[in-house]
Design a protein around this motif. Sequence first.
Motif, PDB file in Angstrom:
ATOM      1  N   LYS A   1      -9.057   2.522   3.121  1.00 37.68           N
ATOM      2  CA  LYS A   1     -10.128   1.910   2.299  1.00 37.68           C
ATOM      3  C   LYS A   1     -10.070   0.398   2.382  1.00 37.68           C
ATOM      4  CE  LYS A   1     -10.455   5.708  -1.046  1.00 37.68           C
ATOM      5  NZ  LYS A   1     -10.280   6.126  -2.487  1.00 37.68           N
ATOM      6  N   LYS A   2      -8.858  -0.166   2.363  1.00 38.66           N
ATOM      7  CA  LYS A   2      -8.728  -1.613   2.448  1.00 38.66           C
ATOM      8  C   LYS A   2      -9.274  -2.148   3.763  1.00 38.66           C
ATOM      9  CE  LYS A   2      -6.488  -2.657  -1.414  1.00 38.66           C
ATOM     10  NZ  LYS A   2      -6.983  -3.636  -2.409  1.00 38.66           N
TER      11      LYS A   2
ATOM     12  N   LYS B   1      -5.313   4.731   0.979  1.00 36.56           N
ATOM     13  CA  LYS B   1      -5.645   3.436   0.385  1.00 36.56           C
ATOM     14  C   LYS B   1      -5.722   2.352   1.456  1.00 36.56           C
ATOM     15  CE  LYS B   1      -3.920   4.299  -4.276  1.00 36.56           C
ATOM     16  NZ  LYS B   1      -2.946   3.894  -5.341  1.00 36.56           N
TER      17      LYS B   1
ATOM     18  N   SER C   1      -0.153   4.549   0.179  1.00 38.48           N
ATOM     19  CA  SER C   1      -0.684   5.754   0.808  1.00 38.48           C
ATOM     20  C   SER C   1      -1.573   5.344   1.981  1.00 38.48           C
ATOM     21  CB  SER C   1      -1.490   6.604  -0.181  1.00 38.48           C
ATOM     22  OG  SER C   1      -2.737   5.997  -0.471  1.00 38.48           O
TER      23      SER C   1
ATOM     24  N   ILE D   1       0.857  -1.180   0.000  1.00 38.38           N
ATOM     25  CA  ILE D   1       0.000   0.000   0.000  1.00 38.38           C
ATOM     26  C   ILE D   1       0.896   1.233   0.000  1.00 38.38           C
ATOM     27  CG2 ILE D   1      -1.591   1.374   1.388  1.00 38.38           C
ATOM     28  CD1 ILE D   1      -3.008  -0.875   0.092  1.00 38.38           C
TER      29      ILE D   1
END
Length: 326
Positions: A319-320, A316, A313, A311
């Motif tokens: 969101k995951k 992100k 950032s 990942i």
Amino acid sequence: MDTGTHILMGVALGSIATLDPAVAHDPFLSHAVLLGTLSGSQAPDIDTVLKLRNNAKYIRNHRGITHSLPAVWLWPLFITGIIVFFYPNVNVFHLWLWTFISVAVHVFVDIFNAYGTQALRPFTKKWIALGVINTFDPVIFALHLIGIGLLFLGTHPGYTFLTIYAIIAIYYIIRFRQQVKIKHAVHAKIPNVECIITVPTFRFRKWHLAITAKDRFYVGFAKNGHIHILDQFKKCPLPDDPVIEAAKKDENVAAFLSFSPVYRWELREYNNHYEVRFTDLRYRSKGYYPFVAAVQLDRDLNIVSSYTGWIFSEGKLRKKLNLIPN
């Protein structure tokens, strides 16, 4: 190595096989051997399909059992059996031999990068990663392309790639000598060093470093023989904590811990949940550490969401994880 280089190695080994008299004097065997070396140079990486399942399965198993000692023997038998079905009258032993060599070379060269393999399974599941060659090495890739180019000019395939591989062997020796000098420089700069992990880059003179000392982790790079420290973290062993113990039972976290030799951990407490994060220190990129494992647990220590993988950032990763509101 990367898939492209492994394919080129299959071509190279198929070319070197022409020095074998049995192969050189039998066009059908020559074709079968080339199929065997191409297949053998790719077969151990069939576990890449585990990415379709999830990252945890992939991290736990990639370059694991498919690169093990039994697999080095079983892959050639399996591939040879398939090829013989289409080439029934060829010399089975020579076909098996060159297929075996291609599988063995695949596993052998994978040991030299920072990712490594579990090549000594079933005796040990320890990852063997010598950290002297990048997963994609432009020098090795270019030398293979030069060899293939020479074949189009009419040079002997066997002697051409035997020469290329002699040059590559010298290149490996040079890289090992570079690594030794870098480790000496690290010891001269940092006291009480316990472990040095080197990660070669695309640049011949630049290496990433993850250093474990008695009390701290250091992250930096070596360039032109000089050591540059970018980050350092206090070395804190995992505590005997109920939240940490619950997090370690998560599939993603367990996969990360089975693979990563040097990492830092964080435990964050929010209004209605906990978050535990593990960060691999080997792969710093533009000030960020992209290889992580993170898990969120509710107040009863039930796992709500988790993730492991690359990942680049914080957004992100949020969101995951399907971030729980504070």
